[in-house]
Design a protein around this motif. Structure first.
Motif, short mmCIF file in Angstrom:
data_model
loop_
_atom_site.label_atom_id
_atom_site.label_comp_id
_atom_site.label_asym_id
_atom_site.label_seq_id
_atom_site.Cartn_x
_atom_site.Cartn_y
_atom_site.Cartn_z
N ALA A 81 0.85 -1.30 -0.07
CA ALA A 81 -0.03 0.16 0.06
C ALA A 81 0.73 1.10 0.11
CB ALA A 81 -0.95 0.10 1.31
N GLY A 82 2.12 1.20 0.60
CA GLY A 82 2.86 2.47 0.65
C GLY A 82 3.37 2.57 -0.55
N ARG A 83 3.97 1.74 -1.47
CA ARG A 83 4.24 2.09 -2.68
C ARG A 83 3.31 2.58 -3.58
NH1 ARG A 83 7.91 -0.23 -6.89
NH2 ARG A 83 7.54 0.80 -8.83
N ALA A 84 2.18 1.96 -3.54
CA ALA A 84 1.02 2.47 -4.33
C ALA A 84 0.87 3.80 -4.06
CB ALA A 84 -0.35 1.75 -3.85
N ALA A 85 0.56 4.23 -2.74
CA ALA A 85 0.32 5.45 -2.50
C ALA A 85 1.14 6.60 -2.89
CB ALA A 85 0.37 5.51 -0.78
N ALA A 86 2.69 5.99 -2.80
CA ALA A 86 3.92 6.97 -3.33
C ALA A 86 3.80 7.11 -4.84
CB ALA A 86 5.24 6.43 -3.11
N LEU A 87 3.42 6.09 -5.58
CA LEU A 87 3.18 6.23 -6.94
C LEU A 87 1.94 7.18 -7.38
CD1 LEU A 87 3.85 2.86 -8.28
CD2 LEU A 87 5.46 4.80 -8.62
N ALA A 88 0.82 6.97 -6.68
CA ALA A 88 -0.29 7.78 -6.81
C ALA A 88 -0.02 9.42 -6.44
CB ALA A 88 -1.40 7.37 -6.24
N ALA A 89 0.97 9.54 -5.43
CA ALA A 89 1.09 11.01 -5.00
C ALA A 89 1.85 11.68 -6.26
CB ALA A 89 1.99 10.98 -3.83
N ARG A 90 2.75 10.96 -6.95
CA ARG A 90 3.75 11.48 -7.73
C ARG A 90 2.98 11.64 -9.05
NH1 ARG A 90 8.03 7.80 -5.96
NH2 ARG A 90 8.25 6.63 -7.94
N HIS A 91 2.25 10.83 -9.10
CA HIS A 91 1.29 10.88 -10.77
C HIS A 91 -0.08 10.54 -10.43
CE1 HIS A 91 5.40 9.70 -12.51
NE2 HIS A 91 5.50 8.92 -11.56
N PRO A 92 -0.58 11.62 -9.84
CA PRO A 92 -1.98 11.55 -9.36
C PRO A 92 -3.23 11.48 -10.42
CG PRO A 92 -1.36 13.73 -9.58
CD PRO A 92 0.13 13.02 -9.64
N ARG A 93 -2.60 11.41 -11.76
CA ARG A 93 -3.58 11.00 -12.97
C ARG A 93 -3.57 9.71 -13.41
NH1 ARG A 93 -2.65 13.02 -17.45
NH2 ARG A 93 -4.76 12.42 -18.31
#
Length: 266
Positions: free
Chosen positions: A171-183
């Motif tokens: 979940a942490g990696r998913a959240a980090a990617l989503a934060a860097r690439h919100p779209r």
């Protein structure tokens, strides 16, 4: 137009072949370094001559990851160019993970931008993309008119697809990617490699992903790979009419004059 479709594995290649059912299998294999091309040809009209639009497709299961995808795509593109039969379009295709709720399991994503999401450096302040280190690129943009028309025809989510070398499993990696690439709508492992090879040959590129699992904690028992492969085949079946609008296509035109795609995809 001649099409190259690059997948990671044979199961994805088989799904693409099912979708392109209007093309007939050519039993001859065409070896490329590290693999072989599977050729599908469009039957000519009874009056003879070449059919309009999509005339043939070469399918290549190049292997998993951006390096294998880039090497395979580059080999196929180079071979075609040397033979005087260059491709008009390259598609990176397969299954992938979806960022919920944007791309749920069973949906299809067409990339409006293909992003190398983990190409860079980890620093005390967090991740730094390679471009901020003064090197290379981390994005390739498919021709907008063509990619939009593809998404509309397929009924797909139209958003960034991330390329990673390590699949997200927490979940942490998913959240980090989503934060860097919100779209971002999807994560896969080959798109950026294929796009790099296509760019080197000045050939237009698309990426199409059918979603088999959410991006996040790894729960392979609940992945819906069969469903995603079926959706991938269906997407390519719906894509054929769009490809048939591309009567003639040369790569420099696709890259340098995007407005030309408007006329071809209306």
């Amino acid at each position: 137009m001649r099409l190259l479709v690059v997948t990671a594995v044979t199961a994805e290649e088989e799904s693409v072949a099912r979708g392109l059912g209007c093309l007939l299998e050519d039993s001859r294999t065409r070896p490329v370094p590290g693999g072989r091309l599977r050729r599908l040809d469009r039957p000519g009209p009874p009056s003879g001559g070449l059919p309009p639009g999509l005339r043939s497709a070469d399918l290549l299961a190049a292997g998993v990851g951006p390096a294998a995808a880039a090497a395979g795509a580059a080999a196929a593109l180079t071979g075609a160019a040397l033979a005087g039969e260059p491709y008009g379009l390259v598609i990176s295709a397969g299954i992938g993970g979806g960022f919920v709720p944007t791309a749920p399991v069973g949906s299809v994503v067409v990339a409006d931008v293909i992003v190398a999401a983990d190409l860079g450096a980890e620093t005390a302040e967090g991740f730094t993309p390679v471009t901020e280190l003064g090197f290379g690129t981390v994005e390739h943009r498919p021709p907008e008119a063509l990619s939009r028309a593809t998404a509309q025809a397929v009924g797909a989510v139209y958003a960034p697809v991330l390329t990673v070398s390590t699949v997200t499993g927490t979940a942490g990696r998913a959240a980090a990617l989503a934060a860097r690439h919100p779209r971002a709508a999807a994560e896969a492992m080959e798109g950026f490699g294929v796009a790099e090879a296509a760019a080197a040959h000045r050939t237009a590129v698309l990426e199409i992903r059918a979603i088999s699992n959410p991006v996040g904690p790894r729960d392979r028992a609940n992945w819906q790979i069969g469903r995603a492969l079926t959706e991938l085949a269906d997407a390519f079946g719906k894509l054929v009419p769009v490809l048939d609008t591309l009567d003639t296509l040369d790569a420099p035109d696709a890259l340098d004059a995007p407005d030309a795609w408007e006329a071809r995809t209306r």
